[in-house]
Design a protein around this motif. Structure first.
Motif, PDB file in Angstrom:
ATOM      1  N   ASP A   3      20.162  -2.124   2.619  1.00  0.00           N
ATOM      2  CA  ASP A   3      21.444  -2.751   2.875  1.00  0.00           C
ATOM      3  C   ASP A   3      21.781  -3.837   1.860  1.00  0.00           C
ATOM      4  O   ASP A   3      22.916  -4.317   1.824  1.00  0.00           O
ATOM      5  N   LEU A   4      20.803  -4.237   1.065  1.00  0.00           N
ATOM      6  CA  LEU A   4      21.065  -5.245   0.047  1.00  0.00           C
ATOM      7  C   LEU A   4      21.911  -4.649  -1.067  1.00  0.00           C
ATOM      8  O   LEU A   4      21.823  -3.452  -1.364  1.00  0.00           O
ATOM      9  N   PRO A   5      22.745  -5.469  -1.721  1.00  0.00           N
ATOM     10  CA  PRO A   5      23.552  -4.937  -2.825  1.00  0.00           C
ATOM     11  C   PRO A   5      22.670  -4.423  -3.962  1.00  0.00           C
ATOM     12  O   PRO A   5      21.609  -4.984  -4.248  1.00  0.00           O
ATOM     13  N   LEU A   6      23.126  -3.341  -4.586  1.00  0.00           N
ATOM     14  CA  LEU A   6      22.377  -2.688  -5.648  1.00  0.00           C
ATOM     15  C   LEU A   6      22.805  -3.247  -6.995  1.00  0.00           C
ATOM     16  O   LEU A   6      23.988  -3.247  -7.336  1.00  0.00           O
ATOM     17  N   LEU A   7      21.837  -3.706  -7.772  1.00  0.00           N
ATOM     18  CA  LEU A   7      22.102  -4.306  -9.072  1.00  0.00           C
ATOM     19  C   LEU A   7      22.232  -3.231 -10.148  1.00  0.00           C
ATOM     20  O   LEU A   7      21.504  -2.238 -10.157  1.00  0.00           O
ATOM     21  N   GLY A   8      23.142  -3.458 -11.067  1.00  0.00           N
ATOM     22  CA  GLY A   8      23.259  -2.648 -12.264  1.00  0.00           C
ATOM     23  C   GLY A   8      22.912  -3.483 -13.478  1.00  0.00           C
ATOM     24  O   GLY A   8      22.413  -4.609 -13.351  1.00  0.00           O
ATOM     25  N   HIS A 211      34.020  -6.956 -10.851  1.00  0.00           N
ATOM     26  CA  HIS A 211      32.909  -6.889 -11.804  1.00  0.00           C
ATOM     27  C   HIS A 211      32.332  -8.285 -11.948  1.00  0.00           C
ATOM     28  O   HIS A 211      33.066  -9.279 -11.943  1.00  0.00           O
ATOM     29  N   ILE A 212      31.010  -8.360 -12.068  1.00  0.00           N
ATOM     30  CA  ILE A 212      30.378  -9.655 -12.311  1.00  0.00           C
ATOM     31  C   ILE A 212      29.207  -9.479 -13.265  1.00  0.00           C
ATOM     32  O   ILE A 212      28.405  -8.554 -13.132  1.00  0.00           O
ATOM     33  N   HIS A 213      29.149 -10.319 -14.284  1.00  0.00           N
ATOM     34  CA  HIS A 213      27.994 -10.403 -15.165  1.00  0.00           C
ATOM     35  C   HIS A 213      27.030 -11.425 -14.563  1.00  0.00           C
ATOM     36  O   HIS A 213      27.385 -12.603 -14.417  1.00  0.00           O
ATOM     37  N   LEU A 214      25.851 -10.975 -14.228  1.00  0.00           N
ATOM     38  CA  LEU A 214      24.829 -11.859 -13.670  1.00  0.00           C
ATOM     39  C   LEU A 214      23.880 -12.291 -14.777  1.00  0.00           C
ATOM     40  O   LEU A 214      23.206 -11.457 -15.403  1.00  0.00           O
ATOM     41  N   GLN A 215      23.856 -13.580 -15.041  1.00  0.00           N
ATOM     42  CA  GLN A 215      22.919 -14.161 -15.999  1.00  0.00           C
ATOM     43  C   GLN A 215      22.648 -15.588 -15.549  1.00  0.00           C
ATOM     44  O   GLN A 215      23.481 -16.207 -14.884  1.00  0.00           O
ATOM     45  N   ASP A 216      21.473 -16.086 -15.885  1.00  0.00           N
ATOM     46  CA  ASP A 216      21.145 -17.461 -15.528  1.00  0.00           C
ATOM     47  C   ASP A 216      21.334 -18.361 -16.742  1.00  0.00           C
ATOM     48  O   ASP A 216      21.282 -17.913 -17.896  1.00  0.00           O
ATOM     49  N   ALA A 217      21.590 -19.632 -16.480  1.00  0.00           N
ATOM     50  CA  ALA A 217      21.897 -20.589 -17.543  1.00  0.00           C
ATOM     51  C   ALA A 217      21.607 -21.987 -17.040  1.00  0.00           C
ATOM     52  O   ALA A 217      21.211 -22.186 -15.887  1.00  0.00           O
ATOM     53  N   ASP A 218      21.815 -22.959 -17.925  1.00  0.00           N
ATOM     54  CA  ASP A 218      21.491 -24.342 -17.599  1.00  0.00           C
ATOM     55  C   ASP A 218      22.715 -25.228 -17.442  1.00  0.00           C
ATOM     56  O   ASP A 218      22.609 -26.428 -17.243  1.00  0.00           O
ATOM     57  N   ARG A 233      22.718 -21.537  -8.458  1.00  0.00           N
ATOM     58  CA  ARG A 233      22.324 -21.473  -7.044  1.00  0.00           C
ATOM     59  C   ARG A 233      22.594 -20.062  -6.522  1.00  0.00           C
ATOM     60  O   ARG A 233      23.670 -19.735  -6.035  1.00  0.00           O
ATOM     61  N   TRP A 234      21.577 -19.196  -6.623  1.00  0.00           N
ATOM     62  CA  TRP A 234      21.779 -17.775  -6.378  1.00  0.00           C
ATOM     63  C   TRP A 234      22.030 -17.437  -4.915  1.00  0.00           C
ATOM     64  O   TRP A 234      22.766 -16.489  -4.612  1.00  0.00           O
ATOM     65  N   HIS A 235      21.451 -18.184  -3.994  1.00  0.00           N
ATOM     66  CA  HIS A 235      21.727 -17.898  -2.589  1.00  0.00           C
ATOM     67  C   HIS A 235      23.227 -18.025  -2.296  1.00  0.00           C
ATOM     68  O   HIS A 235      23.805 -17.182  -1.601  1.00  0.00           O
ATOM     69  N   GLY A 259      13.918  -8.632 -19.434  1.00  0.00           N
ATOM     70  CA  GLY A 259      14.059  -9.454 -18.245  1.00  0.00           C
ATOM     71  C   GLY A 259      14.777  -8.772 -17.100  1.00  0.00           C
ATOM     72  O   GLY A 259      14.881  -9.341 -16.005  1.00  0.00           O
ATOM     73  N   ILE A 260      15.267  -7.543 -17.307  1.00  0.00           N
ATOM     74  CA  ILE A 260      16.037  -6.870 -16.254  1.00  0.00           C
ATOM     75  C   ILE A 260      15.184  -6.599 -15.029  1.00  0.00           C
ATOM     76  O   ILE A 260      15.543  -6.969 -13.898  1.00  0.00           O
ATOM     77  N   LEU A 261      14.038  -5.967 -15.209  1.00  0.00           N
ATOM     78  CA  LEU A 261      13.193  -5.652 -14.049  1.00  0.00           C
ATOM     79  C   LEU A 261      12.668  -6.914 -13.362  1.00  0.00           C
ATOM     80  O   LEU A 261      12.674  -6.985 -12.126  1.00  0.00           O
ATOM     81  N   PRO A 262      12.227  -7.940 -14.105  1.00  0.00           N
ATOM     82  CA  PRO A 262      11.855  -9.192 -13.437  1.00  0.00           C
ATOM     83  C   PRO A 262      13.020  -9.834 -12.677  1.00  0.00           C
ATOM     84  O   PRO A 262      12.813 -10.435 -11.619  1.00  0.00           O
ATOM     85  N   ALA A 263      14.235  -9.728 -13.202  1.00  0.00           N
ATOM     86  CA  ALA A 263      15.398 -10.278 -12.507  1.00  0.00           C
ATOM     87  C   ALA A 263      15.632  -9.558 -11.187  1.00  0.00           C
ATOM     88  O   ALA A 263      15.919 -10.185 -10.154  1.00  0.00           O
ATOM     89  N   VAL A 264      15.503  -8.238 -11.205  1.00  0.00           N
ATOM     90  CA  VAL A 264      15.655  -7.465  -9.969  1.00  0.00           C
ATOM     91  C   VAL A 264      14.578  -7.868  -8.967  1.00  0.00           C
ATOM     92  O   VAL A 264      14.856  -8.062  -7.774  1.00  0.00           O
ATOM     93  N   ALA A 265      13.340  -8.000  -9.448  1.00  0.00           N
ATOM     94  CA  ALA A 265      12.239  -8.385  -8.559  1.00  0.00           C
ATOM     95  C   ALA A 265      12.477  -9.773  -7.968  1.00  0.00           C
ATOM     96  O   ALA A 265      12.217 -10.009  -6.779  1.00  0.00           O
ATOM     97  N   TYR A 266      12.988 -10.692  -8.790  1.00  0.00           N
ATOM     98  CA  TYR A 266      13.237 -12.060  -8.338  1.00  0.00           C
ATOM     99  C   TYR A 266      14.273 -12.063  -7.211  1.00  0.00           C
ATOM    100  O   TYR A 266      14.059 -12.681  -6.146  1.00  0.00           O
ATOM    101  N   LEU A 267      15.388 -11.366  -7.419  1.00  0.00           N
ATOM    102  CA  LEU A 267      16.443 -11.351  -6.408  1.00  0.00           C
ATOM    103  C   LEU A 267      16.024 -10.555  -5.186  1.00  0.00           C
ATOM    104  O   LEU A 267      16.412 -10.873  -4.058  1.00  0.00           O
ATOM    105  N   SER A 268      15.216  -9.539  -5.383  1.00  0.00           N
ATOM    106  CA  SER A 268      14.688  -8.774  -4.249  1.00  0.00           C
ATOM    107  C   SER A 268      13.759  -9.624  -3.397  1.00  0.00           C
ATOM    108  O   SER A 268      13.823  -9.594  -2.161  1.00  0.00           O
ATOM    109  N   ASN A 269      12.894 -10.391  -4.042  1.00  0.00           N
ATOM    110  CA  ASN A 269      11.968 -11.266  -3.310  1.00  0.00           C
ATOM    111  C   ASN A 269      12.703 -12.333  -2.516  1.00  0.00           C
ATOM    112  O   ASN A 269      12.198 -12.788  -1.466  1.00  0.00           O
TER     113      ASN A 269
END
Length: 274
Positions: A3-8, A211-218, A233-235, A259-269
């Motif tokens: 049920d979680l949103p699927l990342l592309g 559409h949304i580009h997901l990337q982290d920044a400072d 703040r991803w939540h 970093g794509i697969l680690p990003a998916v794992a991070y948001l999945s966790n």
């Protein structure tokens, strides 16, 4: 989990060869980014597109491209330059039609200077001139996009006002124009220019967001770090996305594709996406 949103993800065709299992395994949304360069659009772009199609054989997820953008301001007041901009976007749509892509990312014309100065003119005249120039540049492009079933999504670049791209998209009164948000760009504007935080951009876009580009920044620069390396703040980002019914494409746009697969794992966790 289902049920979680699927990342592309966004990537070049050369990156896709090593990411087929990730993309095709769950038919994730994909954004191909080869076709931003004028040299390729004026050259043998079909050979790249043919390779893309070969690598995507059997893919049933949503496909898009990043349109050309280097030096292309859709609000340019010079009619000679506007003609070049129009031609580049028509070339991008030709790529979309050839690939079967249904979305093309284009860049916002609005700058930080605009935020501080468009009201420095009477009766919103400066706002109207920007819209007029955009319509002169993009009118033919929008008509073409409508005819081939492509939606162009306007991505925030320097935009400090989270509403202004939605107003621009709405002014065309067309299903071919919608809104995109880049989380890193919004976070830069928040941290460096005093703009609202990322989730405010999402809520203000509402169901015009496709559409949304997901990337982290400072909050200082356009980092395109993997998710979890910056200070977004991803939540709250995903809480605001959950309020929408427009089902925007959630595209990881990372500088380092490793970093794509680690990003998916991070948001999945975190229980936010998969």
């Amino acid at each position: 989990m289902p049920d979680l949103p699927l990342l592309g993800a966004a990537m070049m065709t050369r990156d896709l060869a090593g990411m087929q299992d990730f993309i095709l395994g769950e038919n994730r949304d994909l954004e191909i980014q080869d076709f931003i360069e004028a040299e390729l659009l004026d050259g043998d772009w079909k050979s790249v597109a043919d390779q893309t199609r070969k690598l995507l054989d059997g893919h049933t997820g949503r496909l898009g491209i990043h349109g050309p953008f280097w030096g292309l301001n859709i609000a340019n007041p010079d009619y000679d330059i506007r003609a070049v901009v129009t031609r580049r976007f028509l070339q991008g749509l030709e790529v979309c039609e050839y690939l079967g892509a249904t979305q093309m990312v284009i860049h916002s014309p609005y700058t930080t200077w605009d935020y501080n100065n468009l009201d420095n003119f009477p009766a919103r005249g400066a706002y109207d001139r920007v819209l007029e120039n955009c319509h002169k540049t993009m009118g033919e492009v929008v008509h073409r996009a409508e005819s081939i079933g492509v939606t162009m999504v306007i991505e925030n670049i320097e935009d400090k006002d989270p509403d202004i791209r939605r107003i621009l998209a709405d002014s065309f009164n067309s299903r071919a124009m919608a809104v995109s948000i880049d989380t890193g760009h919004a976070h830069y504007a928040h941290g460096s220019t005093g703009a609202p935080p990322v989730d405010y951009y999402i809520r203000r876009a509402g169901n015009r967001l496709e559409h949304i580009h997901l990337q982290d920044a400072d909050g200082y620069a356009d980092r395109h770090w993997t998710i979890g390396e910056g200070t977004i703040r991803w939540h709250e980002v995903f809480r605001s996305l959950a309020e929408l019914t427009s089902n925007p494409r959630l595209i990881l746009e990372l500088r380092d594709k490793a970093g794509i697969l680690p990003a998916v794992a991070y948001l999945s966790n975190l229980g936010l996406a998969r």
